[in-house]
Design a protein around this motif. Structure first.
Motif, PDB file in Angstrom:
ATOM      1  N   GLU B 127       0.896  -0.765   0.247  1.00 32.93           N
ATOM      2  CA  GLU B 127      -0.105   0.127  -0.027  1.00 32.93           C
ATOM      3  C   GLU B 127       0.708   1.137  -0.278  1.00 32.93           C
ATOM      4  OE1 GLU B 127      -2.777   1.576   3.408  1.00 32.93           O
ATOM      5  OE2 GLU B 127      -3.494  -0.256   3.029  1.00 32.93           O
ATOM      6  N   ARG B 128       2.129   1.388   0.933  1.00 33.05           N
ATOM      7  CA  ARG B 128       2.949   2.017   1.001  1.00 33.05           C
ATOM      8  C   ARG B 128       3.830   2.830  -0.626  1.00 33.05           C
ATOM      9  NH1 ARG B 128       5.611   4.382   5.094  1.00 33.05           N
ATOM     10  NH2 ARG B 128       4.577   3.680   6.354  1.00 33.05           N
ATOM     11  N   LEU B 129       4.322   1.683  -0.639  1.00 31.05           N
ATOM     12  CA  LEU B 129       5.258   1.572  -2.193  1.00 31.05           C
ATOM     13  C   LEU B 129       4.092   2.394  -3.491  1.00 31.05           C
ATOM     14  CD1 LEU B 129       6.981  -1.323  -2.636  1.00 31.05           C
ATOM     15  CD2 LEU B 129       8.035   1.281  -2.002  1.00 31.05           C
ATOM     16  N   THR B 130       2.812   1.762  -3.529  1.00 27.49           N
ATOM     17  CA  THR B 130       2.060   2.114  -4.505  1.00 27.49           C
ATOM     18  C   THR B 130       1.109   3.721  -4.334  1.00 27.49           C
ATOM     19  OG1 THR B 130       0.624  -0.039  -4.081  1.00 27.49           O
ATOM     20  CG2 THR B 130      -0.433   1.949  -5.155  1.00 27.49           C
ATOM     21  N   ARG B 131       1.873   4.138  -2.874  1.00 25.22           N
ATOM     22  CA  ARG B 131       1.247   5.339  -3.125  1.00 25.22           C
ATOM     23  C   ARG B 131       2.491   6.434  -3.359  1.00 25.22           C
ATOM     24  NH1 ARG B 131       2.285   8.290   1.525  1.00 25.22           N
ATOM     25  NH2 ARG B 131       3.337   7.515   2.103  1.00 25.22           N
ATOM     26  N   ILE B 132       3.342   5.915  -2.736  1.00 26.04           N
ATOM     27  CA  ILE B 132       4.371   6.908  -3.307  1.00 26.04           C
ATOM     28  C   ILE B 132       4.476   6.966  -5.192  1.00 26.04           C
ATOM     29  CG2 ILE B 132       7.032   6.818  -3.186  1.00 26.04           C
ATOM     30  CD1 ILE B 132       7.283   5.458  -0.446  1.00 26.04           C
ATOM     31  N   VAL B 133       4.453   5.682  -5.948  1.00 23.77           N
ATOM     32  CA  VAL B 133       4.427   5.535  -7.152  1.00 23.77           C
ATOM     33  C   VAL B 133       3.298   6.383  -7.056  1.00 23.77           C
ATOM     34  CG1 VAL B 133       4.063   4.375  -8.783  1.00 23.77           C
ATOM     35  CG2 VAL B 133       5.702   3.573  -7.040  1.00 23.77           C
ATOM     36  N   ALA B 134       1.766   6.852  -6.809  1.00 21.04           N
ATOM     37  CA  ALA B 134       0.809   7.553  -7.666  1.00 21.04           C
ATOM     38  C   ALA B 134       0.950   8.980  -7.358  1.00 21.04           C
ATOM     39  CB  ALA B 134      -0.316   7.220  -6.468  1.00 21.04           C
ATOM     40  N   GLU B 135       1.488   9.180  -6.382  1.00 20.78           N
ATOM     41  CA  GLU B 135       2.658  10.221  -5.755  1.00 20.78           C
ATOM     42  C   GLU B 135       3.199  11.270  -6.560  1.00 20.78           C
ATOM     43  OE1 GLU B 135       1.093  11.799  -3.682  1.00 20.78           O
ATOM     44  OE2 GLU B 135       0.555  10.874  -1.645  1.00 20.78           O
ATOM     45  N   LEU B 136       4.285   9.838  -7.189  1.00 18.90           N
ATOM     46  CA  LEU B 136       5.047  10.652  -8.130  1.00 18.90           C
ATOM     47  C   LEU B 136       4.636  10.721  -8.894  1.00 18.90           C
ATOM     48  CD1 LEU B 136       8.179   8.140  -7.575  1.00 18.90           C
ATOM     49  CD2 LEU B 136       7.957  11.080  -7.348  1.00 18.90           C
ATOM     50  N   ARG B 137       3.410  10.387  -9.742  1.00 16.78           N
ATOM     51  CA  ARG B 137       2.936  10.306 -11.237  1.00 16.78           C
ATOM     52  C   ARG B 137       2.479  11.575 -11.171  1.00 16.78           C
ATOM     53  NH1 ARG B 137      -0.190   5.308 -11.909  1.00 16.78           N
ATOM     54  NH2 ARG B 137       2.334   4.259 -11.777  1.00 16.78           N
ATOM     55  N   THR B 138       1.519  11.389  -9.617  1.00 17.09           N
ATOM     56  CA  THR B 138       0.803  12.735  -9.706  1.00 17.09           C
ATOM     57  C   THR B 138       1.355  14.787  -9.896  1.00 17.09           C
ATOM     58  OG1 THR B 138       0.116  13.247  -7.536  1.00 17.09           O
ATOM     59  CG2 THR B 138      -1.648  12.211  -9.171  1.00 17.09           C
ATOM     60  N   PHE B 139       2.782  14.113  -9.155  1.00 19.63           N
ATOM     61  CA  PHE B 139       3.937  15.059  -9.359  1.00 19.63           C
ATOM     62  C   PHE B 139       4.558  15.441 -10.415  1.00 19.63           C
ATOM     63  CE2 PHE B 139       7.788  17.241  -8.060  1.00 19.63           C
ATOM     64  CZ  PHE B 139       7.038  18.500  -6.871  1.00 19.63           C
ATOM     65  N   GLY B 140       4.647  14.688 -11.198  1.00 21.15           N
ATOM     66  CA  GLY B 140       5.623  14.910 -12.182  1.00 21.15           C
ATOM     67  C   GLY B 140       4.441  14.156 -13.485  1.00 21.15           C
ATOM     68  N   ARG B 141       3.381  14.751 -13.974  1.00 22.04           N
ATOM     69  CA  ARG B 141       3.432  14.273 -14.905  1.00 22.04           C
ATOM     70  C   ARG B 141       4.448  14.901 -16.128  1.00 22.04           C
ATOM     71  NH1 ARG B 141      -2.222  16.179 -13.489  1.00 22.04           N
ATOM     72  NH2 ARG B 141      -2.798  14.247 -12.099  1.00 22.04           N
ATOM     73  N   PRO B 142       4.274  13.892 -16.892  1.00 24.50           N
ATOM     74  CA  PRO B 142       5.085  14.788 -18.087  1.00 24.50           C
ATOM     75  C   PRO B 142       4.580  15.342 -18.897  1.00 24.50           C
ATOM     76  CG  PRO B 142       3.913  12.078 -18.348  1.00 24.50           C
ATOM     77  CD  PRO B 142       3.509  12.657 -17.009  1.00 24.50           C
ATOM     78  N   ASP B 143       3.703  16.058 -19.095  1.00 27.88           N
ATOM     79  CA  ASP B 143       3.262  16.236 -20.333  1.00 27.88           C
ATOM     80  C   ASP B 143       3.270  17.845 -19.594  1.00 27.88           C
ATOM     81  OD1 ASP B 143       1.927  18.032 -22.264  1.00 27.88           O
ATOM     82  OD2 ASP B 143       0.527  16.801 -22.813  1.00 27.88           O
ATOM     83  N   GLY B 144       3.928  19.137 -19.751  1.00 27.48           N
ATOM     84  CA  GLY B 144       3.810  19.597 -18.953  1.00 27.48           C
ATOM     85  C   GLY B 144       2.662  20.743 -19.433  1.00 27.48           C
ATOM     86  N   ALA B 145       1.984  20.812 -20.899  1.00 27.65           N
ATOM     87  CA  ALA B 145       1.245  21.413 -21.149  1.00 27.65           C
ATOM     88  C   ALA B 145      -0.029  21.722 -20.818  1.00 27.65           C
ATOM     89  CB  ALA B 145       1.524  21.625 -22.709  1.00 27.65           C
ATOM     90  N   GLU B 146      -0.129  20.551 -19.970  1.00 27.73           N
ATOM     91  CA  GLU B 146      -1.366  19.845 -19.719  1.00 27.73           C
ATOM     92  C   GLU B 146      -1.964  20.911 -19.127  1.00 27.73           C
ATOM     93  OE1 GLU B 146      -3.163  16.412 -17.226  1.00 27.73           O
ATOM     94  OE2 GLU B 146      -1.882  15.577 -18.855  1.00 27.73           O
ATOM     95  N   VAL B 147      -3.346  21.069 -19.135  1.00 26.73           N
ATOM     96  CA  VAL B 147      -4.092  22.497 -18.103  1.00 26.73           C
ATOM     97  C   VAL B 147      -5.210  21.292 -17.389  1.00 26.73           C
ATOM     98  CG1 VAL B 147      -5.759  24.370 -18.078  1.00 26.73           C
ATOM     99  CG2 VAL B 147      -3.313  24.602 -19.780  1.00 26.73           C
ATOM    100  N   ALA B 148      -5.690  22.077 -16.155  1.00 28.85           N
ATOM    101  CA  ALA B 148      -6.824  21.214 -15.560  1.00 28.85           C
ATOM    102  C   ALA B 148      -7.122  21.977 -14.173  1.00 28.85           C
ATOM    103  CB  ALA B 148      -6.202  19.999 -14.549  1.00 28.85           C
ATOM    104  N   MET B 149      -8.208  21.690 -14.312  1.00 27.36           N
ATOM    105  CA  MET B 149      -9.259  22.303 -12.940  1.00 27.36           C
ATOM    106  C   MET B 149      -8.961  21.691 -11.357  1.00 27.36           C
ATOM    107  SD  MET B 149     -10.683  24.835 -14.574  1.00 27.36           S
ATOM    108  CE  MET B 149     -11.884  25.600 -12.755  1.00 27.36           C
ATOM    109  N   VAL B 150      -7.587  21.939 -10.608  1.00 28.63           N
ATOM    110  CA  VAL B 150      -7.481  20.870 -10.313  1.00 28.63           C
ATOM    111  C   VAL B 150      -8.038  22.346  -8.298  1.00 28.63           C
ATOM    112  CG1 VAL B 150      -5.687  19.859 -10.835  1.00 28.63           C
ATOM    113  CG2 VAL B 150      -5.301  22.459 -10.251  1.00 28.63           C
TER     114      VAL B 150
END
Lengths: 164, 312
Positions: B127-150
């Protein structure tokens, strides 16, 4: 002959404390499988201290970095409650230096680094439990000798009073 | 007429000569422009490289922190797996014995209890490892141009999660989250700003302290204030903190570009980055951005992102 001191069926009690539940459940599982110790595990040092006072464990294994009370303070207080128990510190690699500095303060038997090796962990705990038995046995022998000595003195006084 | 002819042919020649001259001047200008373009391209590449280096430096410390975060679950899994194998071998031994007596069943129960504990370890560690990986993914979303309502609170939480290890040593975190509407933004860029500000705050509090995150909304704007109780910034330095290459950090932990980049990102969002500080008492950096991206900002490009710069 050490075993002669043990109450029937009691292999010894081990108390584990680490703020990470996944660490204590891993250690508890190992000891349950490979030994017949009674294992009590805690994620709160305060609750673990209460158990130390109540259960008089042979061995206490503590994490170093914990919120509220670090492993050194915990073991220091556990020592004050029962100096005959064996105290073992489990530290992360980064905390090693801090831990080593505190070894003398808490009369530490051993420190183990995380990630630990199961076989080595068990060896240290088993030796630690054995050591506590020896200490307690020695303690009782000394108490016995003291009271025998006391008795001898009293007898001697009585004899002197009788014959002189 | 003949005179006229002559003079007009002279004029024609003169015009032709002028034309030639103009053409060669034009050629020279074109050449100069080409050179300038090459120069500009080189400058852009150099800028992208500098920014990339700064990103790599902060990425390096990020990765080190994440690696450390993964140590406990990995170590626990490793130990748990070892016990699991031991238990399995024991169960297999018991089952292989055809004369299983009731006493052996007690042994089986004991082993099952141990295995239950190990299963608990593995659940928690996975659970912890999954969370760390998920945090990393939301943090460093590869497409920098993406605009979102957050919800900016999510970005703040994921940044806190990534910095969990840095925060453990004597730094308390206080969340004073107000009610804020979703914000239209480049989420990973704003997360980079929050990361920069929080890392600075942590570095300012070597001896421990409190990191306070306060969010609020006012009109069409949302503010996020990152406050530390650290060393503060000397008045003389306060004017220079947004300068490229300015740093007071002893071990050169970065390149002194963090605040410059942060301010650029906030400006791209049509917002502002303000600072208040008192030496010895701490600092507060406040990011204020409009709820909606200003027209053009969404596609104007980063100015700090090499990939976008390469766009024609």
């Amino acid at each position: 002959m050490v075993d002669a001191m043990r109450p029937e069926g009691d292999a010894g009690t081990v108390i584990l404390v680490d703020d990470e539940e996944m660490v204590v459940s891993a250690l508890e599982g190992l000891l349950q499988l490979e030994t017949s110790y009674r294992v009590l595990s805690f994620t709160s040092p305060v609750e673990a201290l209460e158990a130390v006072e109540r259960e008089r464990p042979e061995a206490i294994v503590s994490d170093f970095m914990m919120p509220g009370m670090d492993g050194i303070e915990f073991l220091e207080r556990a020592r004050a409650l029962d100096p005959t128990s064996t105290r073992i510190l489990l530290t992360g690699y980064a905390d090693r230096d801090n831990a080593i500095q505190a070894i003398n303060r808490v009369g530490l038997y051993h420190y183990l680094e995380k990630p630990w090796d199961n076989a080595r962990f068990m060896l240290v705990v088993q030796n630690g439990v054995e050591r506590a038995w020896l200490f307690r046995q020695l303690d009782e022998r000394i108490t016995e000798l003291d009271s025998a000595n006391e008795e001898l003195h009293a007898m001697r006084r009585r004899l002197l009073r009788t014959f002189l | 007429m003949a005179l006229d002819d002559r003079s007009s042919s002279q004029e024609l020649e003169k015009a032709l000569a002028e034309n030639r001259e103009l053409r060669s001047e034009n050629e020279a200008l074109r050449e100069a422009r080409r050179e300038l373009e090459v120069g500009l391209e080189e400058l852009r590449a150099a800028e992208a490289e500098v920014v990339n280096n700064a990103k790599l430096a902060s990425l390096g410390s990020l990765v080190a922190g994440v690696a450390h975060e993964m140590n406990t679950p990995l170590g626990s899994l490793h130990a748990g797996h070892d016990t699991f194998r031991r238990a399995l071998t024991r169960l297999q031994e018991i089952l292989a014995d055809e004369r299983v007596d009731p006493e052996e069943l007690d042994e089986v129960r004991r082993i099952v209890k141990a295995v239950e504990n190990v299963a608990r370890t593995q659940d928690l560690a996975f659970e912890r490892l999954t969370r760390i990986v998920a945090e990393l993914r939301t943090f460093g979303r590869p497409d920098g141009a993406e605009v979102a309502m957050v919800d900016l609170h999510e970005g703040l939480e994921s940044t806190l999660a990534i910095l969990a290890h840095e925060l453990r040593r004597g730094i308390a975190v206080e969340r004073r989250f107000g009610e804020i509407p979703p914000v239209e933004c480049h989420p990973h860029r704003l997360n980079q700003v929050f990361m920069n500000l929080m890392v600075n705050a942590i570095h300012a509090m070597e001896g421990g302290g409190t990191l306070t995150l306060r969010t609020s909304a006012s009109g069409n704007e949302v503010s996020v204030a990152v406050r530390d109780t650290g060393s503060g910034i000397a008045e003389a330095d306060l004017k220079r903190i947004f300068d490229a290459g300015f740093t007071t950090k002893q071990e050169r932990r970065g390149m002194g570009l963090g605040l410059l980049i942060s301010r650029q990102i906030v400006h791209q969002h049509g917002g502002r980055l303000e600072v208040q500080s008192r030496p010895g008492e701490g600092s507060v950096f406040t990011v204020t951005v409009p709820v909606r991206l200003p027209a053009g900002a969404a596609t104007a490009g980063g100015g700090y992102d090499g990939r976008e710069e390469a766009r024609p």
